[in-house]
Design a protein around this motif. Sequence first.
Motif, PDB file in Angstrom:
ATOM      1  N   THR A   1       0.831  -1.206   0.000  1.00 42.26           N
ATOM      2  CA  THR A   1       0.000   0.000   0.000  1.00 42.26           C
ATOM      3  C   THR A   1       0.864   1.254   0.000  1.00 42.26           C
ATOM      4  O   THR A   1       0.606   2.219  -0.731  1.00 42.26           O
ATOM      5  CB  THR A   1      -0.921   0.013   1.241  1.00 42.26           C
ATOM      6  N   LEU A   2       1.919   1.218   0.813  1.00 39.48           N
ATOM      7  CA  LEU A   2       2.831   2.364   0.869  1.00 39.48           C
ATOM      8  C   LEU A   2       3.506   2.567  -0.489  1.00 39.48           C
ATOM      9  O   LEU A   2       3.628   3.694  -0.979  1.00 39.48           O
ATOM     10  CB  LEU A   2       3.876   2.107   1.954  1.00 39.48           C
TER      11      LEU A   2
ATOM     12  N   VAL B   1       2.391   1.828  -3.376  1.00 38.26           N
ATOM     13  CA  VAL B   1       1.448   2.397  -4.338  1.00 38.26           C
ATOM     14  C   VAL B   1       1.293   3.904  -4.112  1.00 38.26           C
ATOM     15  O   VAL B   1       1.274   4.697  -5.067  1.00 38.26           O
ATOM     16  CB  VAL B   1       0.090   1.687  -4.218  1.00 38.26           C
ATOM     17  N   ALA B   2       1.227   4.297  -2.837  1.00 41.87           N
ATOM     18  CA  ALA B   2       1.120   5.731  -2.549  1.00 41.87           C
ATOM     19  C   ALA B   2       2.331   6.466  -3.120  1.00 41.87           C
ATOM     20  O   ALA B   2       2.197   7.549  -3.706  1.00 41.87           O
ATOM     21  CB  ALA B   2       1.012   5.947  -1.040  1.00 41.87           C
ATOM     22  N   LEU B   3       3.506   5.868  -2.981  1.00 49.56           N
ATOM     23  CA  LEU B   3       4.717   6.522  -3.488  1.00 49.56           C
ATOM     24  C   LEU B   3       4.703   6.601  -5.015  1.00 49.56           C
ATOM     25  O   LEU B   3       5.157   7.586  -5.597  1.00 49.56           O
ATOM     26  CB  LEU B   3       5.957   5.777  -2.990  1.00 49.56           C
TER      27      LEU B   3
END
Lengths: 318, 294, 433
Positions: free
Chosen positions: B273-274, B276-278
Motif C-alpha cells: 500500500t505504501l 502504491v502511494a509513493l
Amino acid sequence: MGDGAKSLLLHGAILLSLFGLQFVLPEYHQLAVTRILLLAVFAMGYNLLFGYTGLLSLGHAMFFGAGMYGAGLSAYHLGWAVPSAMLLGVACGALLALLVGLVALRTTGVAFMIVTLMISQVGYLATVYFTTWTRGDEGLVMPEAARSFTLFGHTWLLTDPVTRYNLALILLAIAMAVLLWVARGRFGRALVAVRENEDRTRMLGYHTFVIKLKALLLSGAVSAAAGAAYALMFAYIGSSFTTIQYSIDPLLYTLLGGAGTVAGPVLGTFLMFYLVDYASELTNAYLLVTGIVLVVLVLFFPRGILGAIRERWLRWLP
Amino acid sequence: MDFGPFLFLATLEGLVQAAVLCLTALGLSLVFGVMRVVNVAHGEFFMLGAVLAWWVTGWFGGHPALGFVVALALAPVLVGGIAWAGERMVLKRVSYDPEATIVATIGMLYIIQQTTLLTFGPDARPVEPPFYFRVQFPWFGYSGYKLCVIVAAAVLLLAAWFVITRTRLGLVMRATQFDRETAQNFGIAVDRVYAMVFAIGAGLAAAGAVLVVPVQQAHYLMGGDPLLLSFIVVIIGGLGSIRGTLVAALLIGLCDGIISVFFSPTLAKMLSTLAVALVLVFRPQGLMGARQRG
Amino acid sequence: MSRRPVNAPQSPARRRTLKTLGIAGGAAATGLAPTLFPRAYAQSEPIRIGAQFHRTGIGASYGRWYERTATAAVKLINDEGGINGRPLELVVEDDGTDPKRGAEVVEKFATQHKVDVAYGTLFSHVVIGSSPRAGELKLPYVVVSEGYHVASGALNRYVFQPGITDVRSQVISMAPWVTANLGKKVTMIFPDYAFGHDHRDYFSQAVIALGGEMLELIAIPPTESSFTRYLPRIPSDTEVLYHVMVGPGVLTFVKELGEHFGSNRPEIFGFIDSLEAVDLATPQLEFLEGTYFWEGNPRYAQPDQTEHDKFYRAAVGVDDNGASVNDPKDVSTYAHMFGCWETLFIIKQAMEACNYSGPADRGAFVEAMEALERFEEGREHPQGEKVFDARIHQSFGHQFISRVKDSRLEVVHRTAIEDGLYEAEADYTTMAL
C-alpha cells in the motif's frame, strides 16, 4: 466595532455558553458533549487543512490515531503521566504530519486524497501488525495510574465527568484560539491565497510548499491532540479508531458546519453526533443519515451552515 | 509444499484475482478517464452486483446455472441503472467538480451500503456456483469454477474492449476523454456520454461481483476491499489509461499472491500500500502509462 | 433502540408460590398464569437490562441470535414472576460492532435509560472499549464475549463473564484430547488479531506441554476475503490442522480448505466459529465429513439430549438442526448464544441474593455476583454446570468436541471442567467498588 472585536466576542460567547451548558445539561448529554468537544477539535484540525488551505485529505484518521497511540502506548507501557503522554501524542501527530507532508504534498487534488487515504490505511494495518504492543483491534485499556494526574498543584480525576468536560472544553478553547490566530493573521491569508490560486501565490514570491507543510503540521498536531485526549479521557485505544470512518467523519463535520470557518466544525460535530444518536433509535442503518447529509450538503449547501451565513449576512465571520 | 507448486498456486490465485480486478478496475478507470472524477462508491456497485446475484439465484431455484446466467445478465444492467440515476441526480448537478464528486460519492457509498443493510440484512449469504468440480493437481486441489472465472472475465473484457475500440459508442467515449470541448463542438452530447460511462463503469464492477460471489459470499460490507484494490490498480496503471489498468490488474493480482510468500501478509499489505502511494506521488502517470492529456 | 414490552408481569404472591413449588414446577403452571393471576403488579417498576448487541457490522449474525436468545430468556423470567417481584425489561441498543459506539451505548444505558445492569456483546474489542466506561459509571456490565480479556484482569470490577467459558480455558481443555486422538504435529490457521492470538498462544503452549509440536502458525490478515494462497504453507507432515476464523468470510475459508485438500487431508480440528451461523449441509462442505469441531454447546440435538436443552431450544425457537424453527436456512450461533440465556438467569440469581431494589444497590449486586461459586445444570443452565471464579469474574464449563457425520455434528467428547482450569492471574475482588 471592528471585525476582529466582533469575532473575538462571538467565539468568546460560544466558549462561555459551552461552559455554562454543563450546569443545565442532563447527565447523558454532559457525557455526550464531552465526546463532541473532542471530536470537534479533531474537525477543527481537519478544517485548517481543508477549509483554509484547500487540501482535502482522506487520511486524517492517521493523525488522530498517532495522537491516540502516542499518548496511550506511553501511558500504558512506559507509565508516563497524563500531561507528558498527552504532549507525546501531539508530538507524534506533528512528526507524522511532517513525514507525510514531505511526500504527499508533492501532489494536489484527487491524487492528494488518494495518497493520504493509502498512507492512513498503512497506519491502520500498522496498529494491527504491531499487536505485541497495541493488542491490535482488541486494543488496550488505560491503567489506573493514567486516570488521574497532578498539575498546577491540583489533582485532576479523569474518571470525573465534570473534570473531563472542562478539560475537553479547555482543549477546544486552545484549538479555537489557534484557528482564530491563523484565520486572522498573515499565515492564514497565505493559506487562503494558496487555496484560491496556488500558482499566483507562488509567483508572488511565497514558498507555497512550505506554507502547505506548515498547515499540515498544525492540522496534524491539532488532530493528534484530539486523539490523545480521546484515549486518555475514555481510557481505551484500539485500531478501529484508525479506520477510514475516522477520516470521513471530520470531513463530514467540517462540510456540515462550514469549511473555512472557525466555529463551523464545532457546530457540524454537534449536529452530526445528535443526528446519528437520534437516528440509531429509529433505524439500524443509522449511517444512512451520514450518507444523505453528505449528498444533500454537496448538492445544496456546498459551503455548509456557517459558510452560508457568512455569505448572506456576517461577512466578517472568520 | 515445494516452492514450484507454491508459485503455481500463487499464480492461479493471482490470475483469478486479476480477472475480477480487471473488470472492477476497468470500470473505475473508465469513469476516471472520461469524466475525470474518482468514484468512491465504486465498491458499493460491486457489492450490489453480488447482492443482486443472490436475489436472482434465490428467485429462480432449479439448477443453479440457470439463475446464475440470468444474474450475470441482469445484475450489471440493474446496477448500471442505479448508477445512471445517481449520476443524473447528483454528479451532474455538482458539474463533476472533482472534490465535490468525491464527497458526493462517499455519501452515495453510505446510502447504498446502508440501504442494502435495511433490505438484504447484515448476514453473509452464499450463492451456489453454476457448476462445481475440483481439479486435482499433483500437489493440491483447485476449484474448477475459479478457473472458469478467468475465462469468463476474459470474454467480458474482450467484449468491453470491442465496445471501446470498435463501436461508435466507444469512439464517442474516447473523443470525450481526449478533449471534452472539441467533442462537444462536434455535436457529441458529452452530458449523455458521462451518464453512460458512469453506468457502464458500475455495470462492469457488478459483472465482476457476480462472477466472484459463488467463491465468496454476498455481504453488505464487501465493497471496501475491491475499492481499495481497484484504486491501487488504476494508480499503478496510470490514471485514466485503460490499457495500463489491465496490465496493472494482472501485475497486482499476481504480485499479491507471491509477495505473501516472503513477508507476513499483514506486513506485505502495508508495504504494498505504501509503495502504491509513493508511485502516485513520484510517477503520477503510473508505472507504465505515458503522461496523458488532461 | 427498541424497548421490548414486557410479558404479563405477575403478582409477588405468585412468585412466592413458585419458590415453594421449586423452579421446575413453575414451568407447568406458566400457561395458566394470566387467568389465575391478574396483572397485579403492573404498577411495579421493571428491572431494566441494557442490552448491547451487534445489530449491524461484522458481528451481526451473532447479534441477531444473541437478541433472540435474550428475549426468550426475559420472557421466561417474566412468565415466572420476574426478579424480586418485578418484571424484567430489555433495552436494546446497537453497538455497530464498533468500540467507540459501544462505549457511547454504555454511557447511554447508565445515564439516559438508567438501566440497572448492562449486558453485553460478543466481539472483544467492543467489550474492551466499553468496559472502562462501565467501570467508571459503576454500571455492572455482564458480557458473553468468550474472550480471555475479562479473566486476564485487564478490565475492572464491574465487568463479568459468568455465562460462557473464555478462550484460554476452552483451548487448554481440548488440547489433551486433540494430541491424544488426532496427532501431535499441529498447524494452526487463525485471524491475525488479538482473538486469534489468544488461540495461538494458549493452544501452542498446551500442545508443547503435552509433548506435541507446532509445525506452522499461519496468521490471516483481518481484511482478507480469499484464503487459498495461505494454504500451501500447511506443511505436508501436518497431522492436525487447527483452524479458527470469524467474520463474514468464514464460509469462503472453509470451502477453500476443502478445495485445497480434497479427500487427501490431515485430521482437521476447527473452532465452530469458522462455521457459526452456517449450514453444514452447504454444497462443497462435504469434505468436512469426519473432521472435528469445538462446540460451546452442541448445535444438533444429540441422542442423549437433556430435557434442559430441549426446553431451551424450544424457548428460543431453534430446531433439532440448530436452525430457526421458522426458517431452516437461518442457522443459529448455537455454540455461543446459550451464554446470553444463562447470563440472564445468573443476573437474576445475584439480584435475588442481594435483594436488589434499584441502581443504589449496584455495589451490592457486584458483591452478590462475586459470592457465586457454581451453577448447576438445569433449565437455567442448559449447557451444563459451571464453576465461577470470583477473583477473575469468569466461569469455567464443559466443552464439546464433535465429529461431522452426515452433515451433522455428533458429540464425541465432553471435557471435564478441571481440564480447563488455570491459575488466576488477577483478583478483581480487591479493587474498590
